[in-house]
Design a protein around this motif. Sequence first.
Motif, PDB file in Angstrom:
ATOM      1  N   LYS A 160       0.976  -1.096  -0.031  1.00  0.00           N
ATOM      2  CA  LYS A 160      -0.110   0.102   0.034  1.00  0.00           C
ATOM      3  C   LYS A 160       0.793   1.229   0.066  1.00  0.00           C
ATOM      4  CE  LYS A 160      -4.251   2.055   2.487  1.00  0.00           C
ATOM      5  NZ  LYS A 160      -4.854   2.073   3.535  1.00  0.00           N
ATOM      6  N   LEU A 161       1.622   1.292   0.751  1.00  0.00           N
ATOM      7  CA  LEU A 161       2.983   2.488   0.911  1.00  0.00           C
ATOM      8  C   LEU A 161       3.595   2.563  -0.627  1.00  0.00           C
ATOM      9  CD1 LEU A 161       4.177   4.427   2.595  1.00  0.00           C
ATOM     10  CD2 LEU A 161       5.856   2.884   3.393  1.00  0.00           C
ATOM     11  N   GLY A 162       4.152   1.270  -1.093  1.00  0.00           N
ATOM     12  CA  GLY A 162       4.560   1.514  -2.368  1.00  0.00           C
ATOM     13  C   GLY A 162       3.722   2.000  -3.327  1.00  0.00           C
ATOM     14  N   LEU A 163       2.492   1.532  -3.499  1.00  0.00           N
ATOM     15  CA  LEU A 163       1.467   2.158  -4.512  1.00  0.00           C
ATOM     16  C   LEU A 163       1.222   3.562  -4.385  1.00  0.00           C
ATOM     17  CD1 LEU A 163      -1.015  -0.628  -4.701  1.00  0.00           C
ATOM     18  CD2 LEU A 163       0.365  -0.022  -6.397  1.00  0.00           C
ATOM     19  N   TRP A 164       1.438   4.233  -2.924  1.00  0.00           N
ATOM     20  CA  TRP A 164       1.306   5.657  -2.667  1.00  0.00           C
ATOM     21  C   TRP A 164       2.654   6.586  -3.244  1.00  0.00           C
ATOM     22  CZ3 TRP A 164       3.010   8.613   1.839  1.00  0.00           C
ATOM     23  CH2 TRP A 164       2.518   9.990   1.653  1.00  0.00           C
ATOM     24  N   ILE A 208       6.890   9.202  -8.007  1.00  0.00           N
ATOM     25  CA  ILE A 208       8.445   9.154  -8.317  1.00  0.00           C
ATOM     26  C   ILE A 208       8.982   8.702  -9.504  1.00  0.00           C
ATOM     27  CG2 ILE A 208      10.619   8.086  -7.333  1.00  0.00           C
ATOM     28  CD1 ILE A 208       9.392   7.971  -4.574  1.00  0.00           C
ATOM     29  N   GLY A 209       8.178   7.492  -9.751  1.00  0.00           N
ATOM     30  CA  GLY A 209       8.443   6.921 -11.381  1.00  0.00           C
ATOM     31  C   GLY A 209       8.008   7.987 -12.677  1.00  0.00           C
ATOM     32  N   ALA A 210       7.054   8.270 -12.321  1.00  0.00           N
ATOM     33  CA  ALA A 210       6.652   9.600 -13.285  1.00  0.00           C
ATOM     34  C   ALA A 210       7.445  10.833 -13.116  1.00  0.00           C
ATOM     35  CB  ALA A 210       5.018  10.137 -12.986  1.00  0.00           C
ATOM     36  N   HIS A 246      -0.107  -8.081 -11.483  1.00  0.00           N
ATOM     37  CA  HIS A 246       0.857  -8.252 -10.292  1.00  0.00           C
ATOM     38  C   HIS A 246       0.971  -6.854  -9.721  1.00  0.00           C
ATOM     39  CE1 HIS A 246       1.665 -11.921 -12.969  1.00  0.00           C
ATOM     40  NE2 HIS A 246       1.873 -12.297 -11.859  1.00  0.00           N
ATOM     41  N   PHE A 247       1.717  -6.976  -8.389  1.00  0.00           N
ATOM     42  CA  PHE A 247       2.128  -5.710  -7.954  1.00  0.00           C
ATOM     43  C   PHE A 247       2.831  -4.645  -8.770  1.00  0.00           C
ATOM     44  CE2 PHE A 247       5.049  -3.267  -4.989  1.00  0.00           C
ATOM     45  CZ  PHE A 247       4.085  -2.398  -4.496  1.00  0.00           C
ATOM     46  N   ASP A 248       3.960  -5.146  -9.422  1.00  0.00           N
ATOM     47  CA  ASP A 248       4.619  -4.307 -10.315  1.00  0.00           C
ATOM     48  C   ASP A 248       3.871  -3.606 -11.414  1.00  0.00           C
ATOM     49  OD1 ASP A 248       4.499  -6.627 -11.562  1.00  0.00           O
ATOM     50  OD2 ASP A 248       6.359  -6.560 -12.208  1.00  0.00           O
ATOM     51  N   GLY A 249       2.788  -4.396 -11.772  1.00  0.00           N
ATOM     52  CA  GLY A 249       1.881  -4.037 -12.985  1.00  0.00           C
ATOM     53  C   GLY A 249       1.107  -2.819 -12.315  1.00  0.00           C
ATOM     54  N   ARG A 250       0.553  -3.110 -11.080  1.00  0.00           N
ATOM     55  CA  ARG A 250      -0.340  -2.022 -10.475  1.00  0.00           C
ATOM     56  C   ARG A 250       0.483  -0.856 -10.474  1.00  0.00           C
ATOM     57  NH1 ARG A 250      -2.514  -4.423  -5.200  1.00  0.00           N
ATOM     58  NH2 ARG A 250      -0.974  -5.966  -5.574  1.00  0.00           N
ATOM     59  N   ILE A 251       1.538  -0.689  -9.990  1.00  0.00           N
ATOM     60  CA  ILE A 251       2.594   0.457  -9.958  1.00  0.00           C
ATOM     61  C   ILE A 251       2.751   1.221 -11.331  1.00  0.00           C
ATOM     62  CG2 ILE A 251       4.879   1.360  -9.806  1.00  0.00           C
ATOM     63  CD1 ILE A 251       4.726   0.354  -7.168  1.00  0.00           C
ATOM     64  N   ILE A 252       2.798   0.407 -12.540  1.00  0.00           N
ATOM     65  CA  ILE A 252       2.953   0.661 -13.796  1.00  0.00           C
ATOM     66  C   ILE A 252       1.640   1.609 -14.257  1.00  0.00           C
ATOM     67  CG2 ILE A 252       3.178   0.229 -16.128  1.00  0.00           C
ATOM     68  CD1 ILE A 252       5.130  -1.979 -15.258  1.00  0.00           C
ATOM     69  N   GLN A 309      -0.479   3.015 -12.198  1.00  0.00           N
ATOM     70  CA  GLN A 309      -0.546   4.349 -11.602  1.00  0.00           C
ATOM     71  C   GLN A 309       0.267   5.333 -12.421  1.00  0.00           C
ATOM     72  OE1 GLN A 309      -2.579   5.177  -9.147  1.00  0.00           O
ATOM     73  NE2 GLN A 309      -3.476   3.217  -8.474  1.00  0.00           N
ATOM     74  N   VAL A 310       1.488   4.938 -12.681  1.00  0.00           N
ATOM     75  CA  VAL A 310       2.335   5.820 -13.331  1.00  0.00           C
ATOM     76  C   VAL A 310       1.884   6.021 -14.761  1.00  0.00           C
ATOM     77  CG1 VAL A 310       4.524   6.034 -14.607  1.00  0.00           C
ATOM     78  CG2 VAL A 310       4.463   4.868 -12.372  1.00  0.00           C
TER      79      VAL A 310
END
Length: 217
Positions: free
Chosen positions: A17-21, A26-28, A85-91, A93-94
């Motif tokens: 949850k913290l990572g998704l926030w 930061i990636g963008a 997957h988790f990394d996909g959810r990060i992408i 959001q970016v």
Amino acid sequence: MAAKTKRQSFKKALLQKLGLWLLPPIGALLIRVIYHTSKKQFNLPKHVPEDPVIFAFWHGDLLLMPYLYYRFRKIPNANVMISDHFDGRIIAQVMRFFRLGTIHGSSNRKAAKVLIAAMRTLKAGTDIGITPDGPRGPRYEVADGIVAMAQKTGAKVIVFNCVPSRCWRLKSWDRFVVPKPFGRLAFYASEPIDLNGLELDAAKDVVKSKLMEHALE
């Protein structure tokens, strides 16, 4: 043992949850810094179809593709197929920072449902972005989904590549490419590719051949 497992699950969920926030903004920001500090060269097709298309790029080249899409479409209207997957959810959001939608799916789970959703999106007038070797590889191997989408909807495929003069390579299965700031970025978008009438393996070979023209080894 059960209490320990429960604590581990809670800790993992909290970290995710913290990572998704934290990680998407930061990636963008990283993507914008790399792009705006680099010299750019764009190689675009002579004819850009008004109809929705499938734009394809290798999973490891995903980072700067929104900027190539902006040159391709002045008004962005696309959904990118991303793993669940988790990394996909990060992408995913970016991608929202770059005004691109996402369709979540997997090569193993709910694949047919995701493919149908993507085809409906194309028929509704929205471009689809796909990594033919994603979400888990093998690297530089084209899966069947892109061919099925193209042939069932009649959509053309346009291949995207970004070749940096200097980059970091992650030790992931896709050798993910992170261009270094203050370098040169050569962007390539192919002419539209028509896969209609081709056998599955032949169509996959066409897509792979075009993607490999500017692929990093």
